[in-house]
Design an enzyme around this catalytic site. Structure first.
Site, PDB file in Angstrom:
ATOM      1  N   ASP A 103       0.485   5.365   0.240  1.00 22.97           N
ATOM      2  CA  ASP A 103      -0.440   6.478   0.426  1.00 22.97           C
ATOM      3  C   ASP A 103       0.319   7.793   0.342  1.00 22.97           C
ATOM      4  O   ASP A 103       1.450   7.899   0.821  1.00 22.97           O
ATOM      5  CB  ASP A 103      -1.123   6.394   1.795  1.00 22.97           C
ATOM      6  CG  ASP A 103      -2.123   5.252   1.876  1.00 22.97           C
ATOM      7  OD1 ASP A 103      -2.717   4.907   0.841  1.00 22.97           O
ATOM      8  OD2 ASP A 103      -2.295   4.709   2.979  1.00 22.97           O
ATOM      9  N   ASP A 151       0.871  -1.176   0.000  1.00 25.86           N
ATOM     10  CA  ASP A 151       0.000   0.000   0.000  1.00 25.86           C
ATOM     11  C   ASP A 151       0.909   1.227   0.000  1.00 25.86           C
ATOM     12  O   ASP A 151       1.865   1.284   0.776  1.00 25.86           O
ATOM     13  CB  ASP A 151      -0.870  -0.009   1.270  1.00 25.86           C
ATOM     14  CG  ASP A 151      -1.937   1.077   1.274  1.00 25.86           C
ATOM     15  OD1 ASP A 151      -2.425   1.445   0.181  1.00 25.86           O
ATOM     16  OD2 ASP A 151      -2.298   1.545   2.362  1.00 25.86           O
TER      17      ASP A 151
HETATM   18  N1  A4P Z   1      -6.974   7.792  -2.147  1.00 31.74           N
HETATM   19  C1  A4P Z   1      -7.504   8.939  -1.695  1.00 31.74           C
HETATM   20  N2  A4P Z   1      -6.604   9.715  -1.127  1.00 31.74           N
HETATM   21  C2  A4P Z   1      -5.418   9.060  -1.229  1.00 31.74           C
HETATM   22  C3  A4P Z   1      -4.099   9.379  -0.827  1.00 31.74           C
HETATM   23  N3  A4P Z   1      -3.804  10.526  -0.162  1.00 31.74           N
HETATM   24  N4  A4P Z   1      -3.117   8.473  -1.086  1.00 31.74           N
HETATM   25  C4  A4P Z   1      -7.751   6.763  -2.815  1.00 31.74           C
HETATM   26  C5  A4P Z   1      -3.393   7.313  -1.726  1.00 31.74           C
HETATM   27  N5  A4P Z   1      -4.652   6.944  -2.139  1.00 31.74           N
HETATM   28  C6  A4P Z   1      -5.636   7.827  -1.889  1.00 31.74           C
HETATM   29  O1  A4P Z   1      -7.156   3.090  -1.374  1.00 31.74           O
HETATM   30  C7  A4P Z   1      -8.442   3.390  -1.858  1.00 31.74           C
HETATM   31  C8  A4P Z   1      -8.401   4.631  -2.691  1.00 31.74           C
HETATM   32  O2  A4P Z   1      -7.994   5.715  -1.908  1.00 31.74           O
HETATM   33  C9  A4P Z   1      -7.372   4.646  -3.813  1.00 31.74           C
HETATM   34  O3  A4P Z   1      -7.813   4.059  -4.984  1.00 31.74           O
HETATM   35  C10 A4P Z   1      -7.139   6.142  -4.035  1.00 31.74           C
HETATM   36  O4  A4P Z   1      -7.854   6.635  -5.156  1.00 31.74           O
HETATM   37  P1  A4P Z   1      -6.656   1.651  -1.458  1.00 31.74           P
HETATM   38  O5  A4P Z   1      -5.187   1.674  -1.245  1.00 31.74           O
HETATM   39  O6  A4P Z   1      -7.185   1.009  -2.678  1.00 31.74           O
HETATM   40  O7  A4P Z   1      -7.431   0.924  -0.276  1.00 31.74           O
HETATM   41  P2  A4P Z   1      -7.170   0.982   1.251  1.00 31.74           P
HETATM   42  O8  A4P Z   1      -5.761   1.405   1.501  1.00 31.74           O
HETATM   43  O9  A4P Z   1      -7.661  -0.286   1.862  1.00 31.74           O
HETATM   44  O10 A4P Z   1      -8.172   2.109   1.658  1.00 31.74           O
HETATM   45  P3  A4P Z   1      -7.881   3.333   2.512  1.00 31.74           P
HETATM   46  O11 A4P Z   1      -9.200   3.774   3.056  1.00 31.74           O
HETATM   47  O12 A4P Z   1      -7.053   4.339   1.793  1.00 31.74           O
HETATM   48  O13 A4P Z   1      -7.042   2.689   3.669  1.00 31.74           O
HETATM   49  P4  A4P Z   1      -5.994   3.381   4.542  1.00 31.74           P
HETATM   50  O14 A4P Z   1      -6.649   4.391   5.412  1.00 31.74           O
HETATM   51  O15 A4P Z   1      -4.820   3.792   3.752  1.00 31.74           O
HETATM   52  O16 A4P Z   1      -5.607   2.194   5.479  1.00 31.74           O
HETATM   53  N6  A4P Z   1      -2.661  -1.190   9.573  1.00 31.74           N
HETATM   54  C11 A4P Z   1      -1.322  -1.055   9.782  1.00 31.74           C
HETATM   55  N7  A4P Z   1      -0.763  -1.533  10.906  1.00 31.74           N
HETATM   56  N8  A4P Z   1      -0.527  -0.467   8.829  1.00 31.74           N
HETATM   57  C12 A4P Z   1      -1.058   0.046   7.652  1.00 31.74           C
HETATM   58  O17 A4P Z   1      -0.320   0.558   6.823  1.00 31.74           O
HETATM   59  N9  A4P Z   1      -3.053   0.435   6.323  1.00 31.74           N
HETATM   60  C13 A4P Z   1      -4.376   0.405   6.149  1.00 31.74           C
HETATM   61  C14 A4P Z   1      -4.963   1.066   4.989  1.00 31.74           C
HETATM   62  C15 A4P Z   1      -5.245  -0.249   7.120  1.00 31.74           C
HETATM   63  N10 A4P Z   1      -4.551  -0.794   8.252  1.00 31.74           N
HETATM   64  C16 A4P Z   1      -3.237  -0.688   8.433  1.00 31.74           C
HETATM   65  C17 A4P Z   1      -2.458  -0.063   7.437  1.00 31.74           C
HETATM   66 MG    MG Z   2      -3.972   2.997   0.175  1.00 32.78          MG
END
Ligand code: A4P
Ligand code: MG
Length: 171
Positions: A107, A105
């Site tokens: 971000d 992932d």
């Molecule tokens: N998106 C919107 N803003 C951004 C940004 N600033 N950077 C959109 C990257 N992407 C961004 O993300 C979904 C959509 O967010 C992307 O298509 C993009 O258009 P994704 O990577 O497909 O899915 P995801 O990561 O499951 O969703 P989300 O809601 O972004 O998740 P998070 O908040 O990034 O959390 N636990 C630990 N210990 N360590 C981690 O790194 N990461 C997550 C992901 C959950 N739990 C974790 C960790």
């Molecule tokens: Mg992400």
């Protein structure tokens, strides 16, 4: 006259909880650095934390390794997002459940002082301020960093009350 491209600082958070996590993160950094319009400034050490799921911390899921990467980039935010998606896809990232287990992932945490709120792109990252696994590695490479609209990273990290396990340098 050739238009001058604007070079902006950005901070990325990279994470993995499937496969050879450290090797995947190392390769992701190499691929970011090799991308046209991206220049690598600093990469933090790794931290390990249990998987955070929408319902809370999930100790049954594989643990994550995370790191922070600071770059300069001439890419516009959406072009940077596209490049990130290409690198994730090259590492077999499959999108299923929200916050599901993943090989890689990436971000976008911040891009200079930019504030973007679109459906598929929110900068600063809307959950970065409350996540020790984002803030602690970032603080390591930028002790005076600020998260636009939220405050100093050291204060935000203290406010989470969470700790991260140091997991060494990238291989
Ligand atoms: N998106 C919107 N803003 C951004 C940004 N600033 N950077 C959109 C990257 N992407 C961004 O993300 C979904 C959509 O967010 C992307 O298509 C993009 O258009 P994704 O990577 O497909 O899915 P995801 O990561 O499951 O969703 P989300 O809601 O972004 O998740 P998070 O908040 O990034 O959390 N636990 C630990 N210990 N360590 C981690 O790194 N990461 C997550 C992901 C959950 N739990 C974790 C960790
Ligand atoms: Mg992400």
């Amino acid at each position: 006259v050739k238009p001058r491209s604007i070079d902006l600082p950005a901070v990325l958070s990279i994470g993995s909880n499937l496969g050879d996590r450290a090797a995947t993160l190392r390769d992701a950094v190499t691929e970011l650095a090799a991308s046209p319009g991206i220049r690598l400034l600093a990469v933090s050490d790794l931290v390990e934390t249990p998987a955070l799921k929408p319902d809370g911390v999930d100790h049954a899921a594989p643990a994550y390794l995370n790191a922070a990467v600071s770059i300069m980039t001439t890419l516009r935010p959406r072009a940077l997002l596209e490049r990130i998606h290409e690198i994730e896809a090259a590492h077999g990232r499959v999108r299923q459940e929200r916050w599901g287990d993943r090989t890689l992932d990436i971000d976008i945490v911040t891009m200079d002082g930019l504030r973007i709120e679109e459906e598929d792109l929110v900068i600063p990252h809307p959950r970065a301020h409350e996540r020790a696994f984002v803030l602690a590695p970032w603080l390591q490479i930028a002790p005076d960093a600020e998260l636009p609209g939220r405050g100093r990273v050291d204060a935000l990290l203290a406010a989470t009350g969470d700790t991260v396990e140091p997991a060494g340098a990238l291989p």
